[in-house]
Write an enzyme that holds these catalytic residues in place. Structure first.
Site, PDB file in Angstrom:
ATOM      1  N   TYR A  15       0.838  -1.204   0.000  1.00 29.61           N
ATOM      2  CA  TYR A  15       0.000   0.000   0.000  1.00 29.61           C
ATOM      3  C   TYR A  15       0.878   1.262   0.000  1.00 29.61           C
ATOM      4  CZ  TYR A  15      -3.168   3.604   1.655  1.00 29.61           C
ATOM      5  OH  TYR A  15      -3.868   4.774   1.783  1.00 29.61           O
ATOM      6  N   GLU A  37     -11.021   5.339   4.995  1.00 29.24           N
ATOM      7  CA  GLU A  37     -10.501   6.170   6.088  1.00 29.24           C
ATOM      8  C   GLU A  37     -11.536   6.346   7.188  1.00 29.24           C
ATOM      9  OE1 GLU A  37      -7.510   7.014   6.719  1.00 29.24           O
ATOM     10  OE2 GLU A  37      -6.491   6.903   4.801  1.00 29.24           O
ATOM     11  N   TRP A  45      -4.815   0.931  10.445  1.00 27.21           N
ATOM     12  CA  TRP A  45      -4.972   0.940   8.995  1.00 27.21           C
ATOM     13  C   TRP A  45      -4.809  -0.474   8.442  1.00 27.21           C
ATOM     14  CZ3 TRP A  45      -7.526   3.359   5.676  1.00 27.21           C
ATOM     15  CH2 TRP A  45      -7.244   3.275   4.314  1.00 27.21           C
TER      16      TRP A  45
END
Length: 181
Positions: A15, A37, A45
């Site tokens: 990522y 988000e 995350w």
């Protein structure tokens, strides 16, 4: 290869190397990132990234036009899907945010234009040496959060908005010694 020190797992590294901090354009991609988000609030995350494909399947490929029309039956289906983050308020916010997203598109032609207007179309490039120097929110993220909330979005506080503008490349917070700076 030198990366920002938060990218530890293989999924995080991929990522980081391919998406994080790169200027993101296109309403579909921006909507996907915004939803991810908002799902992160209070979680790591990495947790969100591991569920990303599940969200993509459950949310019609993050099609905000379809999501804006989801009914109670679809909301219940999402809440029972073990592959998702099954927080009732967050699931509700996905639908609410899709509806607000469409209203922003109507006003600004595209959400992309709206979002990038906050930085005059050019990424802000910071020069941080250590992760401890990177803020969790800024005046810009506070301004964006306030405006999004005014437009009907939820789960878009200043900290979430800062993570969003970092991830979407409005702000480049790759550390100075990162190969992706």
């Amino acid at each position: 290869m030198k990366r920002c020190d938060w990218a530890k797992s293989e999924l995080d590294k991929k990522y980081h190397d391919t998406e994080w901090g790169k200027p993101l354009h296109g309403d579909q991609a921006i909507f996907e990132l915004l939803i991810l988000e908002t799902m992160q609030a209070g979680l790591s995350w990495s947790t969100v990234l591991t569920k990303r494909e599940n969200f993509r399947q459950a949310l019609d490929g993050f099609d905000y036009q379809k999501i804006a029309l989801y009914n109670e039956e679809k909301k219940s289906e999402l809440l029972t899907n073990a592959g998702l983050i099954r927080n009732k308020l967050k699931i509700h916010s996905i639908i609410k945010n899709a509806q607000a997203f469409l209203r922003v598109q109507e006003e600004f032609t595209s959400f992309d234009d709206y979002l990038w207007s906050f930085v005059d179309g050019k990424p802000i490039v910071n020069q941080f040496e250590k992760r401890e120097e990177v803020p969790t929110e800024t005046e810009l993220s506070q301004k964006l959060a306030k405006d999004l909330k005014k437009r009907g979005f939820s789960f878009v506080g200043p900290v979430t908005c800062y993570a969003f503008i970092q991830a979407s490349g409005l702000v480049n917070d790759h550390l100075l010694d990162c190969d992706f700076y």
